[in-house]
Design a protein around this motif. Structure first.
Motif, short mmCIF file in Angstrom:
data_model
loop_
_atom_site.label_atom_id
_atom_site.label_comp_id
_atom_site.label_asym_id
_atom_site.label_seq_id
_atom_site.Cartn_x
_atom_site.Cartn_y
_atom_site.Cartn_z
N TYR A 1 0.82 -1.22 0.00
CA TYR A 1 0.00 0.00 0.00
C TYR A 1 0.85 1.27 0.00
CZ TYR A 1 -3.52 3.42 1.40
OH TYR A 1 -4.34 4.52 1.46
N SER A 2 0.55 2.15 -0.95
CA SER A 2 1.20 3.46 -1.08
C SER A 2 2.72 3.35 -1.26
CB SER A 2 0.90 4.35 0.14
OG SER A 2 -0.47 4.65 0.19
N TYR A 3 3.19 2.20 -1.74
CA TYR A 3 4.64 2.03 -1.89
C TYR A 3 5.01 1.37 -3.21
CZ TYR A 3 9.47 0.99 -0.63
OH TYR A 3 10.83 0.93 -0.60
N GLY A 4 4.59 0.12 -3.41
CA GLY A 4 4.97 -0.59 -4.63
C GLY A 4 4.45 -2.01 -4.63
N TYR A 5 5.36 -2.98 -4.85
CA TYR A 5 4.96 -4.38 -4.94
C TYR A 5 6.00 -5.27 -4.26
CZ TYR A 5 1.48 -3.10 -8.46
OH TYR A 5 0.39 -2.54 -9.11
N ARG A 6 5.55 -6.49 -3.89
CA ARG A 6 6.46 -7.48 -3.31
C ARG A 6 6.07 -8.86 -3.84
NH1 ARG A 6 5.68 -6.63 1.87
NH2 ARG A 6 3.98 -8.11 2.05
N LEU A 7 7.09 -9.64 -4.26
CA LEU A 7 6.87 -11.04 -4.63
C LEU A 7 7.18 -11.90 -3.42
CD1 LEU A 7 6.25 -13.22 -6.76
CD2 LEU A 7 8.70 -13.24 -7.30
N GLU A 8 6.22 -12.71 -3.00
CA GLU A 8 6.38 -13.56 -1.84
C GLU A 8 6.50 -15.02 -2.25
OE1 GLU A 8 2.85 -12.72 0.34
OE2 GLU A 8 3.54 -10.78 1.08
N LYS A 9 7.45 -15.71 -1.66
CA LYS A 9 7.54 -17.15 -1.84
C LYS A 9 6.89 -17.80 -0.63
CE LYS A 9 10.75 -20.92 -2.82
NZ LYS A 9 12.17 -21.32 -3.03
N LEU A 10 5.79 -18.46 -0.86
CA LEU A 10 5.01 -18.99 0.24
C LEU A 10 5.71 -20.18 0.88
CD1 LEU A 10 1.47 -18.72 -1.38
CD2 LEU A 10 2.72 -17.04 -0.03
N GLY A 11 5.69 -20.20 2.18
CA GLY A 11 6.33 -21.27 2.91
C GLY A 11 7.81 -21.02 3.16
N ALA A 12 8.31 -19.88 2.59
CA ALA A 12 9.75 -19.57 2.76
C ALA A 12 9.98 -18.96 4.13
CB ALA A 12 10.20 -18.61 1.69
#
Length: 229
Positions: free
Chosen positions: A218-229
């Motif tokens: 929110y109000s910043y950008g994006y993040r890619l998350e690796k689930l379970g990491a």
């Protein structure tokens, strides 16, 4: 790679960034240790280049506090006018990976930076093929595969996806994404970036069932998350 430069002299900082940008990196300059450390609380970098003495604190103090905020593998180099042996020994002793004395020599700077980055990120420098789970990025032809199948992506979609995978778990600001992918395009509407991100999410099937999730910050950008990491 994203490199932060701290130098009291704005013209010197701009020159350093010009050299590094020409070598293909994203560079951001700062003229106070406080500003640099404040930025590191919000956004990470891949390397630091520090002057020995800036107005508000000395280089070893900046180095020490930066190390508390960045991964232990992040390379840090002093680039300063001080050629005194005691200062060089103190800089290396404080944890710097290299020490370069001004005046700036462009070719030497690029060579030293590339050497430090190769050691710190062996899987990301000069490799023609990078793999992240089921995804394979072939950097020379700009080809992307998932489970051995080619995914049809544009040039910008390829490098946008690669940017996210190289920074898994790290929030990326819109400004950083713009600098890294659109580079010299000065005005990129928000909807253009959002559209490209949406296409990357859909084409690469970045969904929880596939182990990854690409989310807005929110109000910043994006993040890619690796689930379970």
């Amino acid at each position: 790679m994203r490199i932060a430069v701290l130098d009291n002299d704005r013209s010197q900082a701009d020159l350093i960034c010009q050299v590094l940008t020409s070598a293909g990196h994203v560079c951001q300059s700062f003229d106070s240790g406080k500003d640099l450390l404040g930025q590191l609380r919000k956004d990470s970098v891949d390397m630091l280049i520090l002057d020995w003495q800036v107005a508000d604190m000395n280089g070893t103090e900046v180095l020490r506090r930066a190390k508390e905020k960045l991964p232990s593998t992040t390379p840090m180099m002093f680039l300063t006018s001080s050629s005194a042996e005691d200062d060089i020994v103190a800089g290396i002793g404080a944890g710097a990976d290299d020490y370069m004395v001004k005046p700036l020599r462009r070719g030497e700077l690029v060579a030293r930076v590339q050497a430090l980055l190769r050691r710190a990120y062996p899987a990301q420098n000069g490799a023609e093929q990078l793999q992240f789970g089921p995804y394979i990025f072939e950097t020379r032809p700009g080809r992307l595969l998932m489970d051995g199948n080619v995914i049809e992506v544009t040039h910008k979609e390829f490098y946008l996806a690669l940017l996210f995978f190289r920074n898994i778990g790290r929030p990326l600001s819109r400004a950083y994404i713009h600098e890294a992918v659109w580079i010299r395009e000065t005005a990129v509407p928000s909807r253009t970036m959002d559209t490209h991100v949406s296409r990357v999410r859909n084409k690469l099937q970045l969904r929880p069932e596939n182990g990854f999730r690409l989310v807005p910050v929110y109000s910043y950008g994006y993040r890619l998350e690796k689930l379970g990491a």
